[in-house]
Scaffold this motif. Structure first.
Motif, PDB file in Angstrom:
ATOM      1  N   ALA A 218       0.836  -1.193   0.000  1.00 20.81           N
ATOM      2  CA  ALA A 218       0.000   0.000   0.000  1.00 20.81           C
ATOM      3  C   ALA A 218       0.875   1.248   0.000  1.00 20.81           C
ATOM      4  O   ALA A 218       1.992   1.241   0.509  1.00 20.81           O
ATOM      5  CB  ALA A 218      -0.911  -0.003   1.226  1.00 20.81           C
ATOM      6  N   THR A 219       0.356   2.316  -0.567  1.00 24.64           N
ATOM      7  CA  THR A 219       1.061   3.588  -0.554  1.00 24.64           C
ATOM      8  C   THR A 219       1.043   4.145   0.864  1.00 24.64           C
ATOM      9  O   THR A 219       0.021   4.113   1.533  1.00 24.64           O
ATOM     10  CB  THR A 219       0.379   4.589  -1.506  1.00 24.64           C
ATOM     11  OG1 THR A 219       0.344   4.022  -2.809  1.00 24.64           O
ATOM     12  CG2 THR A 219       1.120   5.906  -1.541  1.00 24.64           C
ATOM     13  N   ARG A 220       2.164   4.620   1.307  1.00 26.78           N
ATOM     14  CA  ARG A 220       2.247   5.201   2.651  1.00 26.78           C
ATOM     15  C   ARG A 220       1.515   6.538   2.679  1.00 26.78           C
ATOM     16  O   ARG A 220       1.626   7.335   1.758  1.00 26.78           O
ATOM     17  CB  ARG A 220       3.704   5.407   3.053  1.00 26.78           C
ATOM     18  CG  ARG A 220       4.438   4.123   3.298  1.00 26.78           C
ATOM     19  CD  ARG A 220       5.870   4.390   3.764  1.00 26.78           C
ATOM     20  NE  ARG A 220       6.546   3.151   4.008  1.00 26.78           N
ATOM     21  CZ  ARG A 220       7.369   2.564   3.146  1.00 26.78           C
ATOM     22  NH1 ARG A 220       7.620   3.127   1.976  1.00 26.78           N
ATOM     23  NH2 ARG A 220       7.943   1.428   3.436  1.00 26.78           N
TER      24      ARG A 220
ATOM     25  N   ALA B 294       6.366  11.846   8.914  1.00 25.59           N
ATOM     26  CA  ALA B 294       5.384  11.075   9.679  1.00 25.59           C
ATOM     27  C   ALA B 294       4.552  10.229   8.724  1.00 25.59           C
ATOM     28  O   ALA B 294       4.377  10.580   7.556  1.00 25.59           O
ATOM     29  CB  ALA B 294       4.473  11.989  10.488  1.00 25.59           C
ATOM     30  N   ILE B 295       4.031   9.117   9.251  1.00 22.52           N
ATOM     31  CA  ILE B 295       3.150   8.217   8.505  1.00 22.52           C
ATOM     32  C   ILE B 295       1.889   8.007   9.333  1.00 22.52           C
ATOM     33  O   ILE B 295       1.969   7.690  10.521  1.00 22.52           O
ATOM     34  CB  ILE B 295       3.817   6.841   8.253  1.00 22.52           C
ATOM     35  CG1 ILE B 295       5.136   6.984   7.494  1.00 22.52           C
ATOM     36  CG2 ILE B 295       2.852   5.885   7.565  1.00 22.52           C
ATOM     37  CD1 ILE B 295       5.003   7.328   6.031  1.00 22.52           C
ATOM     38  N   ARG B 296       0.729   8.195   8.676  1.00 19.98           N
ATOM     39  CA  ARG B 296      -0.560   7.876   9.295  1.00 19.98           C
ATOM     40  C   ARG B 296      -0.862   6.415   8.990  1.00 19.98           C
ATOM     41  O   ARG B 296      -0.786   5.997   7.836  1.00 19.98           O
ATOM     42  CB  ARG B 296      -1.669   8.729   8.655  1.00 19.98           C
ATOM     43  CG  ARG B 296      -2.218   9.801   9.485  1.00 19.98           C
ATOM     44  CD  ARG B 296      -3.403  10.466   8.800  1.00 19.98           C
ATOM     45  NE  ARG B 296      -3.032  11.086   7.557  1.00 19.98           N
ATOM     46  CZ  ARG B 296      -2.925  12.391   7.351  1.00 19.98           C
ATOM     47  NH1 ARG B 296      -3.203  13.232   8.307  1.00 19.98           N
ATOM     48  NH2 ARG B 296      -2.568  12.863   6.187  1.00 19.98           N
ATOM     49  N   SER B 297      -1.230   5.642  10.028  1.00 18.85           N
ATOM     50  CA  SER B 297      -1.566   4.235   9.826  1.00 18.85           C
ATOM     51  C   SER B 297      -2.420   3.729  10.987  1.00 18.85           C
ATOM     52  O   SER B 297      -2.037   3.896  12.154  1.00 18.85           O
ATOM     53  CB  SER B 297      -0.291   3.386   9.714  1.00 18.85           C
ATOM     54  OG  SER B 297      -0.602   2.035   9.494  1.00 18.85           O
ATOM     55  N   GLY B 298      -3.555   3.111  10.655  1.00 14.19           N
ATOM     56  CA  GLY B 298      -4.385   2.474  11.668  1.00 14.19           C
ATOM     57  C   GLY B 298      -4.853   3.383  12.782  1.00 14.19           C
ATOM     58  O   GLY B 298      -4.974   2.940  13.920  1.00 14.19           O
ATOM     59  N   GLY B 299      -5.093   4.664  12.486  1.00 15.66           N
ATOM     60  CA  GLY B 299      -5.549   5.604  13.506  1.00 15.66           C
ATOM     61  C   GLY B 299      -4.436   6.210  14.336  1.00 15.66           C
ATOM     62  O   GLY B 299      -4.702   6.957  15.276  1.00 15.66           O
ATOM     63  N   PHE B 300      -3.196   5.889  13.998  1.00 13.68           N
ATOM     64  CA  PHE B 300      -2.042   6.427  14.714  1.00 13.68           C
ATOM     65  C   PHE B 300      -1.176   7.243  13.773  1.00 13.68           C
ATOM     66  O   PHE B 300      -1.213   7.065  12.557  1.00 13.68           O
ATOM     67  CB  PHE B 300      -1.192   5.301  15.323  1.00 13.68           C
ATOM     68  CG  PHE B 300      -1.837   4.649  16.505  1.00 13.68           C
ATOM     69  CD1 PHE B 300      -1.630   5.139  17.790  1.00 13.68           C
ATOM     70  CD2 PHE B 300      -2.657   3.554  16.343  1.00 13.68           C
ATOM     71  CE1 PHE B 300      -2.239   4.548  18.880  1.00 13.68           C
ATOM     72  CE2 PHE B 300      -3.277   2.947  17.421  1.00 13.68           C
ATOM     73  CZ  PHE B 300      -3.060   3.448  18.696  1.00 13.68           C
TER      74      PHE B 300
END
Length: 134
Positions: free
Chosen positions: A2-4, A24-30
């Motif tokens: 998946a694209t970050r 920063a990376i957004r992932s899974g609500g974090f």
């Protein structure tokens, strides 16, 4: 793969490009924020230690804001300090300016010998507010 979902604050792109990383990376609500240092707009270190610590927090706050978050959303923080024996208390005295009152996030402090010309770095994980988690 998946694209970050990368988050970039305004400015300071020179530092990210030079060292080849995402702020920063957004992932899974974090929000997983890369270590933020006390860099000036051109990516160079702030020479005064206390000002470098403040600038690192300001840079961190810019990344959090770009993702729709605040420091209150931070759940875990890691500090990296060159020569912590002489600098830890000086850095720790600045922390309340940004953290405010308890409850505080979890914290880990690591003494290091090298931070690419910097003396302080702060890395965090934040739980994104619902409006910013998408």
């Amino acid at each position: 793969m998946a694209t970050r979902d990368v988050v970039f604050p305004a400015g300071r792109h020179a530092l990210y490009e030079k060292h080849r990383y995402s702020p920063a990376i957004r992932s899974g609500g974090f929000l997983f924020v890369s270590g933020q240092v006390g860099s000036r707009e051109d990516g160079s270190p702030e020479p005064d230690f206390e000002q470098q610590v403040r600038r690192a927090f300001d840079n961190l706050n810019a990344v959090l804001a770009a993702a729709g978050a605040r420091f209150d959303d931070v759940v875990d923080v890691t500090f990296f300090i060159v020569d912590p024996a002489s600098r830890f208390e000086r850095a720790w005295a600045i922390v309340p300016e940004y953290w405010g009152e308890a409850p505080f996030p979890t914290a880990t402090v690591v003494g290091v010998t090298w931070l690419a010309g910097f003396d302080f770095e702060i890395k965090v994980v934040a739980k994104l507010p619902e409006h910013a988690a998408d």
